[in-house]
Write an enzyme that holds these catalytic residues in place. Structure first.
Site, PDB file in Angstrom:
ATOM      1  N   SER A 145       6.666 -29.766  21.040  1.00 42.44           N
ATOM      2  CA  SER A 145       7.803 -29.246  20.314  1.00 42.44           C
ATOM      3  C   SER A 145       7.872 -27.719  20.217  1.00 42.44           C
ATOM      4  O   SER A 145       8.249 -27.171  19.180  1.00 42.44           O
ATOM      5  CB  SER A 145       7.768 -29.860  18.914  1.00 42.44           C
ATOM      6  OG  SER A 145       9.020 -30.089  18.477  1.00 42.44           O
ATOM      7  N   ASP A 190      11.377 -33.183  14.953  1.00 35.71           N
ATOM      8  CA  ASP A 190      10.602 -31.977  15.241  1.00 35.71           C
ATOM      9  C   ASP A 190      10.905 -30.859  14.242  1.00 35.71           C
ATOM     10  O   ASP A 190      10.008 -30.191  13.733  1.00 35.71           O
ATOM     11  CB  ASP A 190      10.898 -31.485  16.667  1.00 35.71           C
ATOM     12  CG  ASP A 190      10.755 -32.603  17.694  1.00 35.71           C
ATOM     13  OD1 ASP A 190      10.148 -33.627  17.358  1.00 35.71           O
ATOM     14  OD2 ASP A 190      11.267 -32.444  18.811  1.00 35.71           O
TER      15      ASP A 190
HETATM   16  C1  GLA Z   1      11.793 -35.209  21.141  1.00 35.76           C
HETATM   17  C2  GLA Z   1      12.957 -35.123  20.173  1.00 35.76           C
HETATM   18  C3  GLA Z   1      12.646 -35.890  18.892  1.00 35.76           C
HETATM   19  C4  GLA Z   1      12.177 -37.305  19.183  1.00 35.76           C
HETATM   20  C5  GLA Z   1      11.081 -37.308  20.248  1.00 35.76           C
HETATM   21  C6  GLA Z   1      10.709 -38.699  20.705  1.00 35.76           C
HETATM   22  O1  GLA Z   1      10.689 -34.544  20.634  1.00 35.76           O
HETATM   23  O2  GLA Z   1      13.246 -33.791  19.874  1.00 35.76           O
HETATM   24  O3  GLA Z   1      13.779 -35.865  18.056  1.00 35.76           O
HETATM   25  O4  GLA Z   1      13.243 -38.115  19.542  1.00 35.76           O
HETATM   26  O5  GLA Z   1      11.462 -36.570  21.408  1.00 35.76           O
HETATM   27  O6  GLA Z   1      10.154 -39.418  19.659  1.00 35.76           O
END
Ligand code: GLA
Length: 458
Positions: A145, A190
Site C-alpha cells: 500500500s 488501505d
Molecule cells: C488493494 C485495495 C484495497 C483492497 C485490497 C485487496 O489494496 O486498495 O482496497 O481491496 O487491494 O484486499
C-alpha cells in the site's frame, strides 16, 4: 468495542531520516520545512478483496511509511519532489484544475489525489501553495500500500496547509474516495488503516460507518512479510477492476434471483443485509443461483433484463469495457467465505485459547487457497513463496494486498522466527540473483505500527 481514534499530532525527536529529509528540503527550496507528516503502509492479515464488497477486513500498519517535509507559501504553486531520483519533480499551479492522468499513473498523481480530495471536501477555490519533499520506505508495487500511504500523506498536509481540520475517520474516507481518481475502484481498507492504526494492535476495519476496533494478536507468534519480487501495479492493469465488476454483477444476479430490486444494490454485503441471511446461507445461495461456468454478457443482460448499453455504462468501469466473460460463482464464493474467515480470525484472537495460533494459521492458509483458486488473484511466484513459507515453519501463509504479485504474510511461532527467516532466504531469495539483490527489503518481521500523523519537532 471500537476505540477512539488516536491523535493526529505527535511530538517527536528528530531522527536521522528526518534530518536527511530536512537537508534535502533546504537544498531544494532554500528554506526549512514547516512541518512533517507521515502515513504508514499496511499488511492485511486476512480479508482480501472483500472491502469493496462491504465486508470487514483485518490489517495492521507496518513500520515502513511515506514521510513528507512541507512548507506553505503564497507562490500559487504546489511543488513536489521525491528523495528517490527515479521519481521526477513535478509542479502544478494552484489556480489550475487538478488533472489526474489514469492512462499514465505517475507517482505524483497519487499525491494529487490527496490534494484534490481535500480541495473538493471544502470547495477550496484557490489552494495554498506548498513545497514538499517526499521520502518513502514502503517497497512500491509490493501489495503493502505505498500508493495509498502517499495519497493519505498528501491529504493530511493539504488539510494542514489550507488550515482545515478533519478527524482521522473523515480523512480516511476522503482519501479512499479520492484515490479512485487514479482509476482503481479500491475499497477503502488501505486508507482506513493508514489513518486509524495504533501501535501494538491490528484492527478490524468495518465500513458504513467506517470504524476500527482493536484486535489483539496472540503472544507467541510473529508476522513475517516476504515479497515474491514480482511487481504488481494495480492502476497499470485491469485485474483489480475486473474483480470489482464481477462482484458487482454477482450482487445483481443474486438479488434478482431472490426477487430483490437489483438497481440500488452494488455490493455483495448488501444482498446479505437485504435477505437477512447468514454468511453460510449466502454461500448456499451462491451454489443454488450461480453456475461455475463463466457468464457471457448476453446471459447476464438477459437475466437482469438490461440492454447491452446499460450493461456497459452501469456495470463496467472505463478499463473493463473489453470484457466478454465473467466468473461470478467463484468470486462470490470467495467473498462470502473470506468474510466469514475474518470474523472467525477476530474471535479466535479474542478467545486466546491454547490452539489459537494453529487455528489462525489455518485460516490464513485457507484464505490463500481461496484467493488462488476462486478469486484467481495469486501468481506462480506467490504460490511458490507461500509454499516455501509453510515448509519453513510458518503455521499459516497467504498473499496480502491486491495480489497478482507483491507480498505474502506468514504467521510464525516466535521461537521459530529466526530459522524461518534463514530457510526462506535460502530457498526463495538466494537461488535467484534478482531476488537476492532485493532481499534486505523483501523479508522482515512486522509489528503493528501507528497511524498517519503530523509530526512536530521537539
Ligand atoms: C488493494 C485495495 C484495497 C483492497 C485490497 C485487496 O489494496 O486498495 O482496497 O481491496 O487491494 O484486499
Amino acid at each position: 468495542m471500537a476505540s477512539s481514534p488516536p491523535k493526529l499530532r505527535t511530538v517527536i525527536t528528530a531522527n536521522e531520516r528526518l534530518l536527511n529529509l530536512k537537508r534535502t528540503f533546504e537544498e531544494k527550496y532554500g528554506e526549512a520545512p514547516l512541518l512533517y507528516a507521515y502515513a504508514p503502509g499496511r499488511v492485511n492479515l486476512i480479508g482480501e478483496h472483500i472491502d469493496y464488497c462491504g465486508y470487514s477486513v483485518l490489517p495492521m500498519a507496518i513500520e515502513q511509511n511515506i514521510l513528507a517535509a512541507v512548507s506553505h507559501n503564497n507562490s500559487g504553486t504546489i511543488s513536489l519532489s521525491n528523495t528517490n531520483p527515479q521519481y521526477k519533480d513535478f509542479s502544478v499551479s494552484c489556480s489550475e484544475d487538478i488533472f489526474i492522468d489514469r492512462e499514465n499513473p505517475k507517482w505524483y498523481y497519487y499525491f494529487l489525489c490527496g490534494v484534490k480530495g481535500i480541495q473538493e471536501k471544502f470547495g477550496i477555490a484557490q489552494l495554498a501553495g506548498m513545497s514538499c519533499v517526499v521520502d518513502g520506505t514502503i517497497p512500491p508495487s509490493s501489495g503493502l500500500s505505498s500508493s495509498s500511504a502517499l495519497v493519505c500523506c498528501a491529504g493530511l498536509v493539504t488539510m494542514e496547509a489550507n488550515q482545515k481540520s478533519l478527524s482521522k475517520v473523515e480523512l480516511a474516507e476522503i482519501c479512499a474516495k479520492s484515490e479512485r481518481y487514479i482509476g482503481t475502484e479500491g475499497g477503502g481498507m488501505d486508507q482506513s488503516i493508514s489513518f486509524l492504526a495504533e501501535n501494538g494492535t491490528a484492527k478490524l476495519i468495518e465500513f458504513q460507518p467506517l470504524r476500527a476496533t482493536d484486535v489483539r494478536l496472540p503472544d507467541g507468534a510473529v508476522f513475517v512479510i516476504s515479497n515474491c519480487c514480482r511487481e504488481m501495479n494495480k492502476a497499470a492493469s485491469s485485474h483489480y477492476n475486473i474483480r470489482v465488476v464481477e462482484c458487482r454483477i454477482a450482487t445483481k444476479m443474486l438479488a434478482k434471483a431472490r426477487g430483490l430490486d437489483p438497481s440500488g444494490l452494488l455490493k455483495l454485503a448488501q444482498v446479505q443485509t437485504e435477505l437477512k441471511a447468514s454468511l453460510e446461507e449466502m454461500l448456499a445461495l451462491v451454489d443454488e443461483v450461480l453456475h461455475p461456468e463463466a457468464y457471457s454478457r448476453e446471459e447476464i443482460c438477459k437475466a437482469l433484463g438490461i440492454s447491452a448499453e446499460q450493461f456497459s455504462a452501469e456495470l463496467l468501469s472505463a478499463n473493463t469495457q473489453h470484457l466478454t466473460s465473467f466468473k461470478l460463482h467463484q468470486r462470490a464464493k470467495h467473498v462470502y467465505s473470506e468474510a466469514a474467515r475474518v470474523l472467525r480470525f477476530k474471535s479466535v484472537c479474542e478467545s486466546a485459547g491454547a490452539d489459537s495460533i494453529r487455528t489462525l494459521g489455518d485460516l490464513m492458509s485457507e484464505s490463500h487457497a481461496s484467493c488462488r483458486d476462486l478469486y484467481e488473484c495469486s501468481c506462480p511466484e506467490l504460490d511458490q513463496l507461500v509454499d516455501i513459507c509453510l515448509k519453513s515453519g510458518a503455521v499459516g501463509s497467504r498473499l496480502t494486498g491486491a495480489g497478482w504479485g507483491g507480498c505474502a504474510v506468514s504467521m510464525v511461532p516466535s521461537e521459530k522466527a529466526e530459522s524461518f527467516l534463514l530457510a526462506v532466504r535460502e530457498s526463495y531469495f538466494l537461488p535467484d540473483p534478482r531476488r537476492a539483490a532485493m532481499e534486505n527489503q523483501s523479508l522482515f518481521v512486522s509489528k503493528p505500527g501507528g497511524g498517519a500523523a503530523i509530526l512536530l519537532e521537539e
